[in-house]
Design an enzyme around this catalytic site. Structure first.
Site, mmCIF file in Angstrom:
data_model
loop_
_atom_site.group_PDB
_atom_site.id
_atom_site.type_symbol
_atom_site.label_atom_id
_atom_site.label_comp_id
_atom_site.label_asym_id
_atom_site.label_seq_id
_atom_site.Cartn_x
_atom_site.Cartn_y
_atom_site.Cartn_z
ATOM 1 N N ALA A 64 0.818 -1.218 0.000
ATOM 2 C CA ALA A 64 0.000 0.000 0.000
ATOM 3 C C ALA A 64 0.850 1.265 0.000
ATOM 4 O O ALA A 64 0.321 2.366 0.172
ATOM 5 C CB ALA A 64 -0.930 -0.008 1.222
ATOM 6 N N LEU A 68 1.309 5.654 5.782
ATOM 7 C CA LEU A 68 0.671 6.956 5.991
ATOM 8 C C LEU A 68 0.406 7.222 7.468
ATOM 9 O O LEU A 68 0.389 8.381 7.904
ATOM 10 C CB LEU A 68 -0.650 7.004 5.212
ATOM 11 N N GLU A 116 6.312 2.183 -6.673
ATOM 12 C CA GLU A 116 7.719 2.605 -6.805
ATOM 13 C C GLU A 116 8.654 1.424 -6.522
ATOM 14 O O GLU A 116 9.649 1.211 -7.218
ATOM 15 C CB GLU A 116 8.004 3.763 -5.843
ATOM 16 N N GLU A 136 -1.139 9.364 -4.587
ATOM 17 C CA GLU A 136 -0.515 10.505 -3.914
ATOM 18 C C GLU A 136 -1.280 11.803 -4.163
ATOM 19 O O GLU A 136 -1.464 12.615 -3.254
ATOM 20 C CB GLU A 136 0.942 10.684 -4.376
ATOM 21 N N GLY A 144 7.936 9.991 -3.778
ATOM 22 C CA GLY A 144 9.276 10.285 -3.245
ATOM 23 C C GLY A 144 10.211 9.094 -3.327
ATOM 24 O O GLY A 144 11.337 9.158 -2.855
HETATM 25 C C1 1HE Z 1 -2.015 1.399 5.996
HETATM 26 C C2 1HE Z 1 -1.782 1.777 4.663
HETATM 27 C C3 1HE Z 1 -0.776 2.737 4.421
HETATM 28 C C4 1HE Z 1 -3.377 0.338 4.693
HETATM 29 N N1 1HE Z 1 -0.111 3.224 5.479
HETATM 30 N N2 1HE Z 1 -1.321 1.913 7.005
HETATM 31 N N3 1HE Z 1 -0.980 4.694 -0.699
HETATM 32 C C5 1HE Z 1 -2.277 4.750 -0.455
HETATM 33 O O1 1HE Z 1 -2.872 5.819 -0.487
HETATM 34 C C6 1HE Z 1 -2.953 3.444 -0.152
HETATM 35 C C7 1HE Z 1 -3.656 3.449 1.185
HETATM 36 N N4 1HE Z 1 -4.319 2.172 1.464
HETATM 37 C C8 1HE Z 1 -5.471 1.783 0.854
HETATM 38 O O2 1HE Z 1 -5.982 2.425 -0.052
HETATM 39 C C9 1HE Z 1 -6.096 0.512 1.344
HETATM 40 O O3 1HE Z 1 -5.661 0.284 2.684
HETATM 41 C C10 1HE Z 1 -5.769 -0.748 0.502
HETATM 42 C C11 1HE Z 1 -6.472 -0.647 -0.842
HETATM 43 C C12 1HE Z 1 -4.268 -0.926 0.282
HETATM 44 C C13 1HE Z 1 -6.271 -2.002 1.247
HETATM 45 O O4 1HE Z 1 -7.625 -1.842 1.569
HETATM 46 P P1 1HE Z 1 -8.294 -2.777 2.695
HETATM 47 O O5 1HE Z 1 -9.744 -2.439 2.726
HETATM 48 O O6 1HE Z 1 -7.910 -4.191 2.461
HETATM 49 O O7 1HE Z 1 -7.583 -2.395 4.076
HETATM 50 P P2 1HE Z 1 -7.807 -1.129 5.052
HETATM 51 O O8 1HE Z 1 -8.956 -1.407 5.962
HETATM 52 O O9 1HE Z 1 -7.839 0.151 4.304
HETATM 53 O O10 1HE Z 1 -6.454 -1.141 5.867
HETATM 54 C C14 1HE Z 1 -6.124 -2.237 6.726
HETATM 55 C C15 1HE Z 1 -5.065 -1.757 7.660
HETATM 56 O O11 1HE Z 1 -3.912 -1.424 6.925
HETATM 57 C C16 1HE Z 1 -5.461 -0.498 8.410
HETATM 58 O O12 1HE Z 1 -4.828 -0.536 9.660
HETATM 59 P P3 1HE Z 1 -5.653 -0.853 11.025
HETATM 60 O O13 1HE Z 1 -4.618 -0.799 12.082
HETATM 61 O O14 1HE Z 1 -6.696 0.216 11.115
HETATM 62 O O15 1HE Z 1 -6.244 -2.231 10.808
HETATM 63 C C17 1HE Z 1 -4.852 0.587 7.569
HETATM 64 O O16 1HE Z 1 -4.607 1.764 8.290
HETATM 65 C C18 1HE Z 1 -3.548 -0.087 7.176
HETATM 66 N N5 1HE Z 1 -2.996 0.518 5.970
HETATM 67 N N6 1HE Z 1 -2.645 1.103 3.874
HETATM 68 C C19 1HE Z 1 -0.377 2.793 6.726
HETATM 69 N N7 1HE Z 1 -0.450 3.131 3.182
HETATM 70 C C20 1HE Z 1 8.095 7.916 -0.618
HETATM 71 S S1 1HE Z 1 6.657 8.710 -0.935
HETATM 72 C C21 1HE Z 1 5.501 7.486 -1.332
HETATM 73 C C22 1HE Z 1 4.133 8.108 -1.376
HETATM 74 C C23 1HE Z 1 3.064 7.091 -1.082
HETATM 75 O O17 1HE Z 1 3.267 5.911 -1.137
HETATM 76 S S2 1HE Z 1 1.542 7.728 -0.651
HETATM 77 C C24 1HE Z 1 0.667 6.293 -0.089
HETATM 78 C C25 1HE Z 1 -0.205 5.802 -1.175
#
Ligand code: 1HE
Length: 262
Positions: A64, A68, A116, A136, A144
């Site tokens: 993911a 975040l 990435e 993003e 990044g």
């Molecule tokens: C996370 C993250 C995360 C999930 N950081 N904790 N990336 C994104 O914007 C993607 C963000 N994530 C999502 O859109 C969804 O989580 C998923 C499509 C990947 C999966 O969905 P799902 O329904 O299976 O899971 P969920 O209920 O959203 O998340 C389950 C847990 O994973 C939950 O934690 P919990 O403790 O509440 O159970 C979420 O918080 C955690 N989780 N994704 C942290 N990304 C060097 S710069 C790079 C810039 C970027 O990469 S921006 C990020 C883009």
């Protein structure tokens, strides 16, 4: 042997390693600690005898992207995030330029920093659940971890800008057609990725080293310098002693011929 908290590393007999991002409960989000483990792993893999690596994610998603929640909690300064991004680059550059073939076994979300990471692999295998995006733009963030270089290189500048501005998701054959993956399979991507990694591991290590470092370096050079560097690399690789047996097999007609697929 190195111990990892966030990676599972299985070293197989034939030199194929299976490296699995192991935070499925966080959808394999990349926190700072995981990035450091990737730096360590990819810095040492070649010297430790890895002949090919399959990179996968535990659970239903490859990754993911940026953690975040950690990013929000840490409330980082510009300087701290700048430094962190340089560690991402260290990890992904070690992967791309490290000389060991890396095959990404993709599934579910391959998004943001997860894309990435995948784009630093040499070969990407997608399955029917795999989808790619750069969310993003919607999150008020920017890439990044090298997307402006590697994702733009795979899909072209215009498609990458569209992905970031609109959150467009690519999957299935379309993702392959635009260059996000080289293989699309019906079964688990791990099976095909392992098959490909084993095939890569049959090549001579020095040849793989050149393929998985020189080509990337040459893309960063002028055509004139790249041609010179290519001649130099070929001078070393094409005269290596272990290649003699393979050339001999071709000469005495026991070596496999190149044939079209049936
Ligand atoms: C996370 C993250 C995360 C999930 N950081 N904790 N990336 C994104 O914007 C993607 C963000 N994530 C999502 O859109 C969804 O989580 C998923 C499509 C990947 C999966 O969905 P799902 O329904 O299976 O899971 P969920 O209920 O959203 O998340 C389950 C847990 O994973 C939950 O934690 P919990 O403790 O509440 O159970 C979420 O918080 C955690 N989780 N994704 C942290 N990304 C060097 S710069 C790079 C810039 C970027 O990469 S921006 C990020 C883009």
């Amino acid at each position: 042997m190195q111990h990892y908290e966030n990676l599972d590393v299985e070293r197989q007999q034939d030199g194929v390693w299976i490296v699995t991002l192991n935070r499925p409960e966080k959808r394999n989000a990349l926190d700072a600690a995981t990035i450091e483990e990737l730096v360590t792993l990819f810095s040492g893999a070649q010297a430790a005898g890895a002949r090919a690596i399959v990179l996968a994610g535990a659970g239903d998603h490859f990754s993911a992207g940026l953690d975040l929640i950690e990013h929000h909690r840490e409330d980082r300064s510009p300087e701290a995030f700048w430094q962190l991004c340089l560690r991402w680059h260290e990890a992904f550059n070690k992967m791309e330029y490290g000389g060991v073939p890396v095959v990404a076994a993709l599934k579910g979300a391959v998004v943001g920093g997860g894309l990435e990471l995948a784009s630093a692999a040499h070969i990407r295998v997608a399955d029917q659940s795999t989808y790619f995006a750069l969310p993003e733009g919607q999150r008020g963030l920017f890439t990044g971890g090298g997307a402006t270089i590697r994702v733009a290189d795979l899909v072209g500048k215009a498609r990458m800008i569209d992905m970031m501005l609109t959150g467009r998701v690519y999957q299935g054959q379309e993702a392959v057609d635009i260059g996000l993956a080289q293989y699309l399979v019906d079964g688990p991507s791990m099976d095909r990725a392992l098959e490909i990694a084993r095939r890569c591991a049959e090549n001579l290590p020095l040849t793989n080293f050149a393929i998985c470092s020189a080509i990337s370096h040459m893309q960063n050079m002028s055509a004139l310098d790249a041609a010179y560097a290519e001649a130099c690399v070929a001078g070393i690789v094409n005269t290596q002693a272990p290649a003699r047996a393979r050339l001999e097999a071709f000469a005495d007609k026991t070596g496999a011929r190149v044939r079209p697929n049936k």
